[in-house]
Scaffold this motif. Structure first.
Motif, PDB file in Angstrom:
ATOM      1  N   LEU A   1       0.793  -1.231   0.000  1.00  0.00           N
ATOM      2  CA  LEU A   1       0.000   0.000   0.000  1.00  0.00           C
ATOM      3  C   LEU A   1       0.827   1.284   0.000  1.00  0.00           C
ATOM      4  CD1 LEU A   1      -3.018  -0.921   2.304  1.00  0.00           C
ATOM      5  CD2 LEU A   1      -2.912  -0.861  -0.189  1.00  0.00           C
ATOM      6  N   PRO A   2       1.950   1.369   0.739  1.00  0.00           N
ATOM      7  CA  PRO A   2       2.733   2.614   0.671  1.00  0.00           C
ATOM      8  C   PRO A   2       3.246   2.904  -0.739  1.00  0.00           C
ATOM      9  CG  PRO A   2       3.404   1.301   2.557  1.00  0.00           C
ATOM     10  CD  PRO A   2       2.490   0.453   1.752  1.00  0.00           C
ATOM     11  N   HIS A   3       3.677   1.865  -1.460  1.00  0.00           N
ATOM     12  CA  HIS A   3       4.138   2.049  -2.835  1.00  0.00           C
ATOM     13  C   HIS A   3       2.982   2.510  -3.726  1.00  0.00           C
ATOM     14  CE1 HIS A   3       8.100   0.240  -2.091  1.00  0.00           C
ATOM     15  NE2 HIS A   3       7.464  -0.627  -1.338  1.00  0.00           N
ATOM     16  N   PHE A   4       1.806   1.931  -3.492  1.00  0.00           N
ATOM     17  CA  PHE A   4       0.621   2.303  -4.265  1.00  0.00           C
ATOM     18  C   PHE A   4       0.273   3.771  -4.028  1.00  0.00           C
ATOM     19  CE2 PHE A   4      -4.222   2.046  -4.414  1.00  0.00           C
ATOM     20  CZ  PHE A   4      -4.276   2.235  -5.780  1.00  0.00           C
ATOM     21  N   GLY A   5       0.239   4.170  -2.747  1.00  0.00           N
ATOM     22  CA  GLY A   5      -0.111   5.544  -2.422  1.00  0.00           C
ATOM     23  C   GLY A   5       0.885   6.546  -2.976  1.00  0.00           C
ATOM     24  N   LEU A   6       2.179   6.250  -2.843  1.00  0.00           N
ATOM     25  CA  LEU A   6       3.200   7.154  -3.379  1.00  0.00           C
ATOM     26  C   LEU A   6       3.106   7.228  -4.905  1.00  0.00           C
ATOM     27  CD1 LEU A   6       6.233   6.251  -1.099  1.00  0.00           C
ATOM     28  CD2 LEU A   6       5.020   8.432  -1.177  1.00  0.00           C
ATOM     29  N   GLY A   7       2.746   6.099  -5.528  1.00  0.00           N
ATOM     30  CA  GLY A   7       2.566   6.103  -6.980  1.00  0.00           C
ATOM     31  C   GLY A   7       1.463   7.041  -7.412  1.00  0.00           C
ATOM     32  N   LEU A   8       0.350   7.037  -6.676  1.00  0.00           N
ATOM     33  CA  LEU A   8      -0.765   7.931  -7.002  1.00  0.00           C
ATOM     34  C   LEU A   8      -0.365   9.393  -6.837  1.00  0.00           C
ATOM     35  CD1 LEU A   8      -3.781   6.060  -5.341  1.00  0.00           C
ATOM     36  CD2 LEU A   8      -3.060   6.009  -7.727  1.00  0.00           C
ATOM     37  N   ILE A   9       0.408   9.681  -5.779  1.00  0.00           N
ATOM     38  CA  ILE A   9       0.858  11.068  -5.558  1.00  0.00           C
ATOM     39  C   ILE A   9       1.773  11.519  -6.697  1.00  0.00           C
ATOM     40  CG2 ILE A   9       2.270  12.542  -4.065  1.00  0.00           C
ATOM     41  CD1 ILE A   9       1.202  10.929  -1.680  1.00  0.00           C
ATOM     42  N   LYS A  10       2.700  10.654  -7.118  1.00  0.00           N
ATOM     43  CA  LYS A  10       3.617  11.005  -8.210  1.00  0.00           C
ATOM     44  C   LYS A  10       2.854  11.250  -9.511  1.00  0.00           C
ATOM     45  CE  LYS A  10       7.402   8.362  -6.147  1.00  0.00           C
ATOM     46  NZ  LYS A  10       8.149   7.074  -6.179  1.00  0.00           N
ATOM     47  N   ILE A  11       1.865  10.418  -9.777  1.00  0.00           N
ATOM     48  CA  ILE A  11       1.064  10.594 -10.998  1.00  0.00           C
ATOM     49  C   ILE A  11       0.286  11.902 -10.934  1.00  0.00           C
ATOM     50  CG2 ILE A  11      -0.919   9.674 -12.267  1.00  0.00           C
ATOM     51  CD1 ILE A  11       0.167   6.855 -11.494  1.00  0.00           C
ATOM     52  N   ARG A  12      -0.231  12.200  -9.750  1.00  0.00           N
ATOM     53  CA  ARG A  12      -0.976  13.461  -9.586  1.00  0.00           C
ATOM     54  C   ARG A  12      -0.064  14.660  -9.840  1.00  0.00           C
ATOM     55  NH1 ARG A  12      -5.952  14.289  -5.911  1.00  0.00           N
ATOM     56  NH2 ARG A  12      -6.321  16.503  -6.113  1.00  0.00           N
ATOM     57  N   ARG A  13       1.226  14.494  -9.541  1.00  0.00           N
ATOM     58  CA  ARG A  13       2.201  15.564  -9.772  1.00  0.00           C
ATOM     59  C   ARG A  13       2.802  15.499 -11.176  1.00  0.00           C
ATOM     60  NH1 ARG A  13       5.151  14.839  -3.845  1.00  0.00           N
ATOM     61  NH2 ARG A  13       3.726  16.172  -2.658  1.00  0.00           N
ATOM     62  N   ASN A  14       2.206  14.633 -12.010  1.00  0.00           N
ATOM     63  CA  ASN A  14       2.635  14.472 -13.401  1.00  0.00           C
ATOM     64  C   ASN A  14       4.010  13.812 -13.539  1.00  0.00           C
ATOM     65  OD1 ASN A  14       1.716  14.694 -16.075  1.00  0.00           O
ATOM     66  ND2 ASN A  14       3.047  16.449 -16.458  1.00  0.00           N
ATOM     67  N   GLN A  15       4.430  13.089 -12.503  1.00  0.00           N
ATOM     68  CA  GLN A  15       5.658  12.296 -12.576  1.00  0.00           C
ATOM     69  C   GLN A  15       5.256  10.882 -13.007  1.00  0.00           C
ATOM     70  OE1 GLN A  15       6.742  12.916  -8.468  1.00  0.00           O
ATOM     71  NE2 GLN A  15       8.175  14.554  -8.964  1.00  0.00           N
ATOM     72  N   LEU A  16       4.898  10.746 -14.286  1.00  0.00           N
ATOM     73  CA  LEU A  16       4.229   9.522 -14.748  1.00  0.00           C
ATOM     74  C   LEU A  16       5.131   8.291 -14.684  1.00  0.00           C
ATOM     75  CD1 LEU A  16       2.166  10.918 -17.754  1.00  0.00           C
ATOM     76  CD2 LEU A  16       1.512  10.660 -15.360  1.00  0.00           C
ATOM     77  N   ARG A  17       6.379   8.417 -15.100  1.00  0.00           N
ATOM     78  CA  ARG A  17       7.265   7.254 -15.102  1.00  0.00           C
ATOM     79  C   ARG A  17       7.513   6.769 -13.666  1.00  0.00           C
ATOM     80  NH1 ARG A  17      12.540   6.297 -14.393  1.00  0.00           N
ATOM     81  NH2 ARG A  17      13.067   8.521 -14.267  1.00  0.00           N
ATOM     82  N   GLU A  18       7.829   7.706 -12.760  1.00  0.00           N
ATOM     83  CA  GLU A  18       8.073   7.336 -11.370  1.00  0.00           C
ATOM     84  C   GLU A  18       6.812   6.752 -10.724  1.00  0.00           C
ATOM     85  OE1 GLU A  18       8.706  10.185 -12.757  1.00  0.00           O
ATOM     86  OE2 GLU A  18      10.743  10.913 -12.312  1.00  0.00           O
ATOM     87  N   GLY A  19       5.664   7.344 -11.062  1.00  0.00           N
ATOM     88  CA  GLY A  19       4.404   6.840 -10.526  1.00  0.00           C
ATOM     89  C   GLY A  19       4.100   5.436 -11.003  1.00  0.00           C
ATOM     90  N   ARG A  20       4.344   5.197 -12.307  1.00  0.00           N
ATOM     91  CA  ARG A  20       4.112   3.852 -12.843  1.00  0.00           C
ATOM     92  C   ARG A  20       5.018   2.828 -12.153  1.00  0.00           C
ATOM     93  NH1 ARG A  20       6.887   3.661 -17.632  1.00  0.00           N
ATOM     94  NH2 ARG A  20       8.380   2.349 -16.522  1.00  0.00           N
ATOM     95  N   GLU A  21       6.265   3.205 -11.925  1.00  0.00           N
ATOM     96  CA  GLU A  21       7.197   2.277 -11.278  1.00  0.00           C
ATOM     97  C   GLU A  21       6.736   1.933  -9.860  1.00  0.00           C
ATOM     98  OE1 GLU A  21      10.905   4.317 -11.569  1.00  0.00           O
ATOM     99  OE2 GLU A  21      11.276   3.678 -13.654  1.00  0.00           O
ATOM    100  N   SER A  22       6.197   2.921  -9.146  1.00  0.00           N
ATOM    101  CA  SER A  22       5.683   2.647  -7.801  1.00  0.00           C
ATOM    102  C   SER A  22       4.474   1.711  -7.844  1.00  0.00           C
ATOM    103  CB  SER A  22       5.306   3.957  -7.100  1.00  0.00           C
ATOM    104  OG  SER A  22       6.445   4.729  -6.820  1.00  0.00           O
ATOM    105  N   LEU A  23       3.595   1.905  -8.831  1.00  0.00           N
ATOM    106  CA  LEU A  23       2.439   1.014  -8.982  1.00  0.00           C
ATOM    107  C   LEU A  23       2.887  -0.395  -9.345  1.00  0.00           C
ATOM    108  CD1 LEU A  23      -0.230   3.181 -10.860  1.00  0.00           C
ATOM    109  CD2 LEU A  23       0.082   2.853  -8.413  1.00  0.00           C
ATOM    110  N   GLU A  24       3.906  -0.501 -10.198  1.00  0.00           N
ATOM    111  CA  GLU A  24       4.439  -1.818 -10.546  1.00  0.00           C
ATOM    112  C   GLU A  24       4.993  -2.514  -9.303  1.00  0.00           C
ATOM    113  OE1 GLU A  24       7.300  -0.779 -13.501  1.00  0.00           O
ATOM    114  OE2 GLU A  24       5.899  -0.997 -15.179  1.00  0.00           O
ATOM    115  N   HIS A  25       5.685  -1.748  -8.484  1.00  0.00           N
ATOM    116  CA  HIS A  25       6.252  -2.294  -7.248  1.00  0.00           C
ATOM    117  C   HIS A  25       5.134  -2.825  -6.345  1.00  0.00           C
ATOM    118  CE1 HIS A  25       9.901  -1.739  -4.352  1.00  0.00           C
ATOM    119  NE2 HIS A  25       9.252  -2.860  -4.114  1.00  0.00           N
ATOM    120  N   ALA A  26       4.070  -2.043  -6.207  1.00  0.00           N
ATOM    121  CA  ALA A  26       2.941  -2.455  -5.371  1.00  0.00           C
ATOM    122  C   ALA A  26       2.304  -3.736  -5.908  1.00  0.00           C
ATOM    123  CB  ALA A  26       1.905  -1.335  -5.312  1.00  0.00           C
TER     124      ALA A  26
END
Length: 299
Positions: free
Chosen positions: A260-285
């Motif tokens: 869940l922490p990786h998922f949540g951080l991924g959503l925050i990164k995507i919201r900040r338009n950091q799409l690649r970093e956000g996708r990587e966090s979602l993949e990790h989750a």
């Protein structure tokens, strides 16, 4: 074929190659093979132990539960392993719950087996069995075990929490909310129960109530990664990205294997338009919780 024959029954597999007699093949079923990798929701903590398992001050399990409350599951398990003699019911219960929290399903089931040999009607042990069955998508077994647990003790906080996860698996969020509320009433000092209530309140869109429940839970259990994650999602729903990010990072530091922490951080990164970093966090989750369809759908 011309080289021979092989008789098979249900669930057996035979492989036939040109020029060779058919031979039985052993198949590995992926879901069984990765059971150790599944994420089991936390359920055991000192404040949730039912009255039948209340500990006297000299019980060595007190020290193990202190380590667990501080976020050091491995030290807690090591302490339990060093308790002399045969473990009693409450010690087996704690060991089973803590092993589940670190994903060691085999060790957890061994302790549950011994616990239920000592007392087949222990509601907390049955609650953990329910969680295992829900996580492994064996809802028929989960329904049976949970019904049995609640018939023995309808006021068991752990049994009510387990039933709330089972309700969610059946997509009955109203029932999940009801059972979560009952669990929090039975265990008002339990961070785990308050965090579960906050989760289900978020599912209902009760953002203000979820924030209150999650904040109380975080104060009760500041070293619990799951509870910090729930507080992060409550903050995220309220668009407080800074508080959410702090909570998710704290949860990640407490338990890097929690999805869940990786998922949540991924959503925050995507919201900040950091799409690649956000996708990587979602993949990790998704890798940390491979059976979770919600994580895969977001990914």
């Amino acid at each position: 074929n011309e080289a021979g024959s092989q008789t098979i029954t249900a669930n057996q597999v035979v492989e036939a190659t040109a020029g060779q007699a058919p031979t039985e093949r052993i198949d590995i079923y992926p879901r069984d093979a990765v059971t150790w990798a599944l994420y089991y929701p936390p359920l055991v903590e000192a404040a949730v132990l039912s009255p039948e398992n209340k500990l006297d001050p000299n019980n060595p399990l007190h020290e193990a539960l202190r380590f667990y409350a501080e976020g050091d599951s491995l030290k807690a398990l090591a302490f339990i392993d060093n308790i002399p003699g045969e473990l009693n019911i409450s010690q087996h219960l704690a060991a089973a719950g803590i092993n589940l929290s670190v994903g060691d399903i085999e060790a957890a089931e061994q302790h549950l087996h011994k616990l239920l040999q000592l007392n087949p009607n222990n509601t907390d042990g049955l609650a953990l069995q329910t969680i295992i069955a829900v996580t492994q998508n064996d809802l028929k077994t989960a329904d049976s075990v949970s019904s049995h647990a609640l018939s023995i003790n309808p006021d068991s906080a752990m049994a009510l929490l387990a039933q709330s996860y089972l309700d969610q698996a059946h997509f009955d969020i109203d029932a999940a909310l009801k059972h979560s509320e009952q669990a929090a009433e039975q265990a008002p000092d339990s961070g785990t129960a308050l965090a579960r209530l906050a989760e289900v309140q978020l599912m209902h869109g009760l953002t203000a109530k979820a924030q209150t429940s999650a904040h109380k839970a975080a104060l009760k259990s500041p070293h619990d990664a799951h509870i910090q994650s729930v507080f992060g999602f409550a903050s995220l729903r309220s668009t407080d990205l800074k508080a959410a990010e702090t909570a998710f990072k704290r949860a990640q530091n407490l338990n890097s294997a929690a999805p869940l922490p990786h998922f949540g951080l991924g959503l925050i990164k995507i919201r900040r338009n950091q799409l690649r970093e956000g996708r990587e966090s979602l993949e990790h989750a998704a890798l940390l919780d491979p059976s979770n369809a919600l994580l895969r759908s977001y990914l």
